[in-house]
Design a protein around this motif. Structure first.
Motif, mmCIF file in Angstrom:
data_model
loop_
_atom_site.group_PDB
_atom_site.id
_atom_site.type_symbol
_atom_site.label_atom_id
_atom_site.label_comp_id
_atom_site.label_asym_id
_atom_site.label_seq_id
_atom_site.Cartn_x
_atom_site.Cartn_y
_atom_site.Cartn_z
ATOM 1 N N ASP A 183 53.619 51.483 91.597
ATOM 2 C CA ASP A 183 53.168 52.256 92.761
ATOM 3 C C ASP A 183 52.264 51.400 93.641
ATOM 4 O OD1 ASP A 183 54.495 54.558 91.845
ATOM 5 O OD2 ASP A 183 52.824 54.972 90.494
ATOM 6 N N LEU A 184 51.532 50.495 92.989
ATOM 7 C CA LEU A 184 50.688 49.586 93.756
ATOM 8 C C LEU A 184 51.546 48.520 94.432
ATOM 9 C CD1 LEU A 184 47.822 49.101 91.132
ATOM 10 C CD2 LEU A 184 47.938 50.761 92.993
ATOM 11 N N THR A 185 52.559 48.050 93.727
ATOM 12 C CA THR A 185 53.396 46.971 94.261
ATOM 13 C C THR A 185 54.209 47.420 95.465
ATOM 14 O OG1 THR A 185 53.624 46.279 91.970
ATOM 15 C CG2 THR A 185 55.039 45.181 93.569
ATOM 16 N N PHE A 186 54.725 48.639 95.413
ATOM 17 C CA PHE A 186 55.667 49.074 96.444
ATOM 18 C C PHE A 186 55.058 49.984 97.504
ATOM 19 C CE2 PHE A 186 58.446 48.179 92.738
ATOM 20 C CZ PHE A 186 59.137 47.115 93.289
ATOM 21 N N ASN A 187 53.734 50.047 97.567
ATOM 22 C CA ASN A 187 53.130 50.869 98.611
ATOM 23 C C ASN A 187 52.254 50.012 99.533
ATOM 24 O OD1 ASN A 187 53.694 53.859 98.565
ATOM 25 N ND2 ASN A 187 53.301 53.473 96.381
ATOM 26 N N ALA A 188 52.086 50.500 100.757
ATOM 27 C CA ALA A 188 51.277 49.767 101.734
ATOM 28 C C ALA A 188 49.851 49.641 101.206
ATOM 29 C CB ALA A 188 51.291 50.503 103.063
#
Lengths: 463, 463
Positions: A183-188
């Protein structure tokens, strides 16, 4: 050349660089397996030949008792390096395996951070959730952004286990939910953690039994289970490899209890634990059950005249006793296993007992009929009438085989019933149902079987 | 009101929205547990009341046989939606649980991608590595950059399980190593994958037994184990929750074999599987062992005159037989468990047997001495000399208790030896050592014990 052989050769010839080379080419788990197959002297040399990096890697794959021995053989400065490099639950296991007077010394070698963690873990019993947990997890606050979160986590990115479990906690360390690294990798970078976290708060209290932790992880299919104190504060987590270990320990315990073996399994393993420690674990039940088995002998003594008159009854005696034992332990095993898998609780006592009674009746009646008819055919075909008369005491053969058939039916039904009922009763009394597993049940139904058999024989033959 | 009760109430009153509300407020695993406690009719209504999203979630937490029933009760369009939403190993398990004529229909309902995966998995036996694996993993190429890798993975980011296992493969799908999501998160976008991957290639062939897969995962402490075909191509992975399931299945199997229960455990669980299926699993061994136990009876018949002369021998008979059974199954359980934990192999036959012989001798000699001395004291204190004479046939009490003591020593040593040796011999013949677990060993040592006992008695008393 097999791996342990080549390692032994390198140690014997004092070839330090060859040993290092072999160990570098192996997976640390394989090097650890090779290490456990060495004798004590070889193990000490092995530890001296390798540098601390290699030793740390290998230590994390060793059983706790072996790594305690390994660490004990090192100098103090090497001990510090290796203890510091291990995950805190491994350090704790290792310290628990050390002699009590050494435990304090080991804790003192740790850095402040690790010391705190180890002291917390050592404060809980080994088989509780708290004793099992590790503190290798990360926490974030709800009001962080993804960017702040990544910066916070970056410090610990090399700690292999931490990033798989990122919990969002409040100011009191109470769990609010979880975030996944993806969720951290794929979010702004500007996204607030609040928007991407889930709100799962499943956790277990530190003082609960490790078996409860396993049950939760199985039921909810969890990779890691948070452990909390009685103020709901996050203390640690139980990981998937702990779950496997707990399951293995619990099933070994069940198997051993079913075989009348008492006490805890030696961490050192079968071959390394001394004869005396095997003796102790087996003697308790064997001696106790032997004395109870004399009761069966007293039942036989009580029916002396019956047996001396109709000696053929003695021929069927072992079969009736053994069959009761077998069907009783089948029922007990089925019921204990189903309860430990959470398939039912003692509240369903009557449903289970009714099922077992039907199974027992079916098994007993069919086996009884088969043995009665089979015996009648074989005896009338092969046994000389005079011999027969001497062992039947002149009683009608049909009466005798019917006696055996009826006794088998009742004995099998009764032992199936007892085998199912006792573990459930133990469970409702908050005892481990496995304490009344096969050996205890076998001994009870042995005595019962003889009473049933001789009782029916006395009635049928009017003696 | 307990949860299953409130669910039952909502179903009875046909209150669709209340049921939905209850299920939304529950963890899907708890909703699944409630579902399994319903009867068939209630289950069908339950499925009708919920929408497909809720059903998919719940289905993934149900045992395969239950989810097969649930899916069978749905209309075709709902079936498609739910089958498509489940991970492919769950779909495969579910199809394996379906009647054979339905299996094809189910496979046809799947999208091309899922169909391919399901057909591959269905091609392997249920308990092989291939039958266990899932295809929920991601692959990258060595020459990608971190940026390209993240873009490739972004498409699958919602598939919960995939991002935990990212393998780097060559053009033939052969494994070159692994990348962790954290390595992508914490490295610059321009970094080549080649620089951040590890080179671990541990994998298992699809046709290997699932137990081997578990052993590898335990030994190397792996979260996921890649499964490859005979060309080394990556086919799928076995995950940590599979490892837990395999371990549970294997330990249940060991426990059941130790209790003379044959065949596979019913997937439906204890309460739901019919009496007949319980009967079948138990009857085989019970009938076989009952017939073997008649051998013990024939040994007794053979020593008829001895027993009729010295009836007191009959009193100790059950104890000698039962103690042999107990010590034999203790040794068997210890050895089988240690072998299944990989602590030794049959190549260490003599070391193990030597250890067991010493344990057996210690147990037997101590118990023998205790029983002999204890009997002598109790009998001389409490039994009237005339009664005693009638049951000892005029033989000296000391000779009799010494007979019992010696017989116990030999019987316990012999049965400990047999209990350890037979499972190791089975293992070297590539048989599952558990087939010669407790019941078979008990039956063998029963016969043996009587031969030892009466043999020694004949010698000592010169009859």
């Amino acid at each position: 050349m097999k791996i342990p052989e080549s390692i032994k050769k390198a140690i014997r010839s004092g070839n330090e660089s060859e040993l290092q080379e072999i160990c570098n080419s192996l997976h640390p788990a394989d090097a650890a397996a090779a290490f456990t197959s060495l004798n004590e002297e070889q193990q000490i040399q092995f530890a001296q030949f390798l540098n601390n990096d290699a030793l740390s890697l290998i230590t994390s794959f060793l059983p706790a008792s072996e790594s305690a021995d390994l660490i004990a053989s090192l100098e103090e400065k090497d001990r510090t390096v290796i203890l510091e490099s291990l995950p805190d639950d491994v350090v704790t296991d290792l310290i628990q395996e050390t002699d009590e007077d050494q435990q304090k010394t080991y804790v003192e070698l740790l850095s402040d951070e690790k010391k705190g963690a180890a002291e917390t873990l050592l404060g809980y019993p080994e088989d509780s959730a708290g004793g099992r947990m590790t503190t290798a997890y990360a926490t974030l606050q709800e009001n962080m952004s993804v960017k702040e979160a990544i910066e916070t986590l970056e410090e610990t990115k090399e700690d292999a286990e931490i990033l798989a479990r990122i919990y969002v906690v409040d100011e009191n360390k109470r769990i609010l939910g979880k975030v996944r690294l993806r969720d951290l990798t794929f979010n702004a970078w500007s996204t607030p953690i609040k928007d991407i976290m889930d709100h799962e708060k499943l956790a277990i209290r530190a003082e609960e039994d490790q078996e409860e932790a396993l049950k939760m992880m199985l039921k909810y299919n969890m990779l890691a289970l948070p452990v909390i104190d009685d103020m709901d504060r996050l203390l640690g987590i139980i990981t998937h490899d702990d779950a496997l270990e707990i399951q293995e320990e619990e099933s070994t315990e069940d198997l051993e209890m079913a075989a009348a073996i008492a006490g805890e399994r030696d961490e050192e393993g079968y071959l390394k634990s001394p004869v005396l420690s095997h003796f102790k674990r087996r003697a308790v039940w064997v001696f106790f059950l032997a004395i109870v088995a004399i009761l069966s002998g007293l039942v036989i003594l009580n029916y002396e005249s019956l047996l001396e008159n109709v000696f053929i009854l003695a021929v069927y005696m072992p079969m009736i006793v053994a069959t009761g034992g077998n069907t009783g332990s089948q029922a007990a095993t089925m019921v204990i296993r189903a309860m430990s898998l959470g398939e039912f609780t003692p509240s369903e006592f009557f449903r289970v007992v009714w099922k077992e009674l039907r199974i027992g009746l079916a098994l007993g009646a069919l086996l009884g009929a088969l043995i009665a008819i089979g015996s009648w055919i074989l005896i009338t075909t092969f046994i000389n009438p005079d011999t027969l008369k001497s062992i039947t005491g002149g009683h009608d053969l049909s009466d005798l085989v019917i006696t055996v058939g009826i006794a088998l039916t009742i004995q099998v039904s009764a032992s199936t019933f007892i085998g199912a009922a006792l573990p459930m009763m133990a469970q409702s009394c908050k005892l481990d149902p496995a304490v009344v597993a096969s050996p205890a049940i076998t001994t009870i139904v042995d005595v019962l079987g003889l009473l049933i058999y001789f009782g029916i024989a006395s009635m049928m033959l009017a003696i």
